[in-house]
Design an enzyme around this catalytic site. Sequence first.
Site, PDB file in Angstrom:
ATOM      1  N   HIS A 164       0.822  -1.230   0.000  1.00  0.00           N
ATOM      2  CA  HIS A 164       0.000   0.000   0.000  1.00  0.00           C
ATOM      3  C   HIS A 164       0.852   1.274   0.000  1.00  0.00           C
ATOM      4  CE1 HIS A 164      -3.632  -2.273   0.427  1.00  0.00           C
ATOM      5  NE2 HIS A 164      -3.304  -2.775   1.604  1.00  0.00           N
ATOM      6  N   ASP A 200      -2.806 -10.508  -2.319  1.00  0.00           N
ATOM      7  CA  ASP A 200      -3.382 -10.055  -1.056  1.00  0.00           C
ATOM      8  C   ASP A 200      -4.874  -9.753  -1.270  1.00  0.00           C
ATOM      9  OD1 ASP A 200      -2.274  -8.700   1.733  1.00  0.00           O
ATOM     10  OD2 ASP A 200      -4.036  -7.640   0.959  1.00  0.00           O
ATOM     11  N   HIS A 202      -6.378  -7.231  -0.498  1.00  0.00           N
ATOM     12  CA  HIS A 202      -6.576  -5.805  -0.786  1.00  0.00           C
ATOM     13  C   HIS A 202      -5.687  -5.366  -1.952  1.00  0.00           C
ATOM     14  CE1 HIS A 202      -7.302  -6.572   3.556  1.00  0.00           C
ATOM     15  NE2 HIS A 202      -8.463  -6.056   3.191  1.00  0.00           N
ATOM     16  N   ASP A 289      -4.778 -12.856   3.709  1.00  0.00           N
ATOM     17  CA  ASP A 289      -6.039 -12.331   4.233  1.00  0.00           C
ATOM     18  C   ASP A 289      -7.219 -12.635   3.307  1.00  0.00           C
ATOM     19  OD1 ASP A 289      -4.810 -10.584   2.479  1.00  0.00           O
ATOM     20  OD2 ASP A 289      -4.962  -8.829   3.779  1.00  0.00           O
ATOM     21  N   TYR A 328      -4.304 -11.778   8.698  1.00  0.00           N
ATOM     22  CA  TYR A 328      -4.510 -11.282  10.065  1.00  0.00           C
ATOM     23  C   TYR A 328      -5.167 -12.285  11.002  1.00  0.00           C
ATOM     24  CZ  TYR A 328      -3.042  -7.279   7.515  1.00  0.00           C
ATOM     25  OH  TYR A 328      -2.291  -6.465   6.722  1.00  0.00           O
TER      26      TYR A 328
HETATM   27 ZN   LIG Z   1      -4.420  -7.084   2.795  1.00  0.00          ZN
END
Ligand SMILES: [Zn+2]
Length: 354
Positions: A164, A200, A202, A289, A328
């Site tokens: 990110h 991932d 995200h 995740d 997570y």
């Molecule tokens: Zn993520």
Amino acid sequence: MRFVYSPEHLHLDPVYEVEHGVQSAASDIPARAEAIRRALEEDTDFVVDGATDHGTGPIEAIHDAGLLRFLEQAWAEWAGSRKANPLYADTFLHYSLGEGMERPPEPIELGSRMGYWCFDMYTPVVQGTYAAARAAVDVALTAADLVLEGEPVVYGLCRPPGHHAGPKVFGGSCYLNNAAVAAQYLLERSGSRLSILDVDQHHGNGTQQVFYSRSDVLYVSIHADPSHYYPHFTGNAREIGAAQGEGFNLNLPLRGRCGQNEYLLAVERALDAIAAFDGSAVIVSLGLDTYCMEDDGGLGLTTPFFHEVGRKVASVGTPLLILQEGGYYVPDLGKNTRQWLRGAAGLLPDLPRG
Ligand SMILES: [Zn+2]
């Protein structure tokens, strides 16, 4: 299979983050990386290496020197004003605030300077932030060195994650973009182009941004639809790259909890694009995740399935540099990472039958 680890991340312990205006438990905690380290150390097919210092040169090839300076200095300044809580921004440099005007200068006041470089409330600066972020890059670069030495598959246990973080901005528990720094480093040393596959949950907005106008790095991401999932403002299918980079950015957003059949179709599309690009290596931004037990149900993926995905990705036939991003649900994070990596290394799953 060789993997690289640094204990420096243990000092990055932000305790809390802010979600919807209220304090909540931090999601990127030291226990994440320790769970993965233990799961790999218990497996005799893995061998651990320490990280070596690569200096700031490779980082400044990707990130603005001002961002790096801020990360290095912010905590000392904050603590010097007798503050002990994590540093968060008060005011953010919102896109529309400066639209149509020149970029404003970095302010002097610390809370707003944080908002000049950081875009969210999940990514505070604490005492151990800078050293851990630097060490995560060194983990990635040490793993990249092993690939350059001829290792076919190497894993870097990076914490904090990186995808990110963009050239001039950090967020999403990421401070420096480990995968982007490693990609540039490999590119400069091998002289040949490469792909980044980001799996991932995200979208990796930072990695996309770094290479958005370039044709020497193909960025492909499989992630949950940004209309509903973080980071919300990037990751749509229409983002295909710009200028020379047009056609070298492929986003494959999926419905949350979509399950393995839809996911496999996306993996096949991603691998087709990577094969057509024909780069010399693939960097994998490995987020676990997408797991079904995550708070939001991820993409509904299961532990045995992670092995299959790793195996499929390895079928591209180039060296793989696999770097840790998110994941997570700590109780199963170690075994999920291990299964994905065993698949990528051509090893059988070692899960109990039944
Ligand atoms: Zn993520």
